[in-house]
Design a protein around this motif. Structure first.
Motif, PDB file in Angstrom:
ATOM      1  N   GLU A   1       0.746  -1.289   0.012  1.00  0.00           N
ATOM      2  CA  GLU A   1      -0.148  -0.103   0.053  1.00  0.00           C
ATOM      3  C   GLU A   1       0.725   1.176   0.111  1.00  0.00           C
ATOM      4  O   GLU A   1       0.563   2.207  -0.751  1.00  0.00           O
ATOM      5  CB  GLU A   1      -0.878   0.044   1.326  1.00  0.00           C
ATOM      6  N   LEU A   2       2.153   1.280   0.841  1.00  0.00           N
ATOM      7  CA  LEU A   2       2.946   2.399   0.834  1.00  0.00           C
ATOM      8  C   LEU A   2       3.467   2.702  -0.474  1.00  0.00           C
ATOM      9  O   LEU A   2       3.966   3.844  -0.889  1.00  0.00           O
ATOM     10  CB  LEU A   2       3.949   2.274   2.000  1.00  0.00           C
ATOM     11  N   ALA A   3       3.830   1.630  -1.451  1.00  0.00           N
ATOM     12  CA  ALA A   3       4.443   1.395  -2.345  1.00  0.00           C
ATOM     13  C   ALA A   3       3.543   1.917  -3.785  1.00  0.00           C
ATOM     14  O   ALA A   3       4.274   2.714  -4.489  1.00  0.00           O
ATOM     15  CB  ALA A   3       5.255   0.371  -2.636  1.00  0.00           C
ATOM     16  N   THR A   4       2.242   1.958  -3.651  1.00  0.00           N
ATOM     17  CA  THR A   4       1.374   1.756  -4.559  1.00  0.00           C
ATOM     18  C   THR A   4       0.339   3.173  -4.517  1.00  0.00           C
ATOM     19  O   THR A   4       0.162   3.859  -5.628  1.00  0.00           O
ATOM     20  CB  THR A   4       0.630   0.783  -5.109  1.00  0.00           C
ATOM     21  N   ARG A   5       0.057   3.525  -3.242  1.00  0.00           N
ATOM     22  CA  ARG A   5      -0.913   4.473  -3.086  1.00  0.00           C
ATOM     23  C   ARG A   5      -0.146   5.979  -3.341  1.00  0.00           C
ATOM     24  O   ARG A   5       0.794   6.187  -3.040  1.00  0.00           O
ATOM     25  CB  ARG A   5      -1.575   4.478  -1.791  1.00  0.00           C
ATOM     26  N   PRO A   6      -0.793   7.025  -3.972  1.00  0.00           N
ATOM     27  CA  PRO A   6      -0.334   8.140  -4.325  1.00  0.00           C
ATOM     28  C   PRO A   6      -0.443   8.944  -3.022  1.00  0.00           C
ATOM     29  O   PRO A   6      -1.046   8.654  -2.092  1.00  0.00           O
ATOM     30  CB  PRO A   6      -1.065   8.754  -5.358  1.00  0.00           C
ATOM     31  N   LEU A   7       0.324  10.055  -2.850  1.00  0.00           N
ATOM     32  CA  LEU A   7       0.428  10.861  -1.850  1.00  0.00           C
ATOM     33  C   LEU A   7      -0.783  11.808  -1.469  1.00  0.00           C
ATOM     34  O   LEU A   7      -1.169  12.094  -0.352  1.00  0.00           O
ATOM     35  CB  LEU A   7       1.681  11.968  -1.719  1.00  0.00           C
TER      36      LEU A   7
ATOM     37  N   MET B   1      -4.046   8.281   2.730  1.00  0.00           N
ATOM     38  CA  MET B   1      -2.647   8.710   3.071  1.00  0.00           C
ATOM     39  C   MET B   1      -2.843  10.037   3.910  1.00  0.00           C
ATOM     40  O   MET B   1      -2.013  10.376   4.800  1.00  0.00           O
ATOM     41  CB  MET B   1      -1.824   8.872   1.935  1.00  0.00           C
ATOM     42  N   ILE B   2      -3.818  10.943   3.484  1.00  0.00           N
ATOM     43  CA  ILE B   2      -3.872  12.103   4.308  1.00  0.00           C
ATOM     44  C   ILE B   2      -4.130  12.011   5.692  1.00  0.00           C
ATOM     45  O   ILE B   2      -3.973  12.881   6.781  1.00  0.00           O
ATOM     46  CB  ILE B   2      -4.795  12.971   3.558  1.00  0.00           C
ATOM     47  N   VAL B   3      -5.487  11.011   5.890  1.00  0.00           N
ATOM     48  CA  VAL B   3      -6.034  10.793   7.075  1.00  0.00           C
ATOM     49  C   VAL B   3      -4.747  10.341   8.101  1.00  0.00           C
ATOM     50  O   VAL B   3      -4.873  10.852   9.274  1.00  0.00           O
ATOM     51  CB  VAL B   3      -7.110   9.979   7.125  1.00  0.00           C
TER      52      VAL B   3
END
Length: 228
Positions: free
Chosen positions: A95-101, A106-108
């Motif tokens: 998830e950390l490698a594929t999800r955009p910032l 990620m924001i939450v």
């Protein structure tokens, strides 16, 4: 009336006696319903606030950190022993490698981590124990620097309210004691409001001074007639 006090390293202390205290000057600001007076400081050394031990937050942080580090260490040792990594760690890395910032999760997650970090930082740099008001340390007394005393805000409010109820003409009174301000509200059922306010202001000013607080709070008095 007793108050919660802390002394180091001896036992609890009592409220200071009023004998030998210099009577403060009351502000004669005109007005029928409100007045403000700053209580006069007494000689003595100012004491710093008491610091909270923060036992519960420290214990929670220690337990959560130990659990997270222990689980991660167990998974790393398992991988080194030839086993596959746990599913949660593989999923987290994916998830950390594929999800955009700009992803909502990620924001939450970043906001929650920032809020927790800010909370821990505030706990680390603030004294806490806001209900305790440090008292002055006497000068010229051997061993006085080893003694620290504090007065509970609720106990101080009860003492001041008891003094306010002794003023002629006061039917009811409410006193709120803060670290920098003391607010008194009273209802007068007879006598002139200005006379009641002046007497109440002088009485509470003397009472605040007799508490011997390290930081003398500002006194504000409001007097009015009962409704109806």
């Amino acid at each position: 009336m007793s108050a919660n006090t802390w002394r180091q390293p001896t036992s609890d202390s009592d409220l200071p006696s009023e004998s030998g205290q210099a009577a403060p000057s009351a502000d004669g600001t005109p007005g029928a319903d409100a007045g403000a007076t700053a209580a006069r400081d007494e000689p003595g050394r100012s004491a710093r606030r008491f610091w909270s031990a923060r036992r519960i937050p420290a214990a929670l942080v220690a337990l959560l950190s130990a659990a997270a580090v222990g689980l991660l260490l167990y998974d790393v040792v398992s991988v080194r022993a030839g086993r596959s990594a746990m599913r949660w760690r593989r999923r987290l890395a994916e998830e950390l490698a594929t999800r955009p910032l700009d992803d909502i999760w990620m924001i939450v997650g970043a906001a929650v981590a920032m809020a927790l970090g800010l909370w821990l930082f505030l706990l680390a740099v603030t004294p806490g124990l806001r209900r305790l008001l440090p008292m002055r340390q006497p000068t010229g007394v051997p061993g006085a620097e080893e003694v620290r005393a504090a007065l509970d805000r609720r106990a101080a409010a009860l003492v001041l309210r008891d003094r306010a109820m002794r003023v002629p003409g006061v039917q009811s009174a409410q006193v709120a004691v803060g670290r920098r301000k003391v607010k008194a509200r009273a209802r007068a059922h007879f006598r002139d409001l200005e006379e009641v306010r002046t007497d109440l202001d002088a009485t509470l000013s003397e009472a605040v001074t007799s508490l011997r607080l390290a930081r003398q709070p500002t006194l504000t008095v409001h007097v009015r007639r009962p409704k109806g």
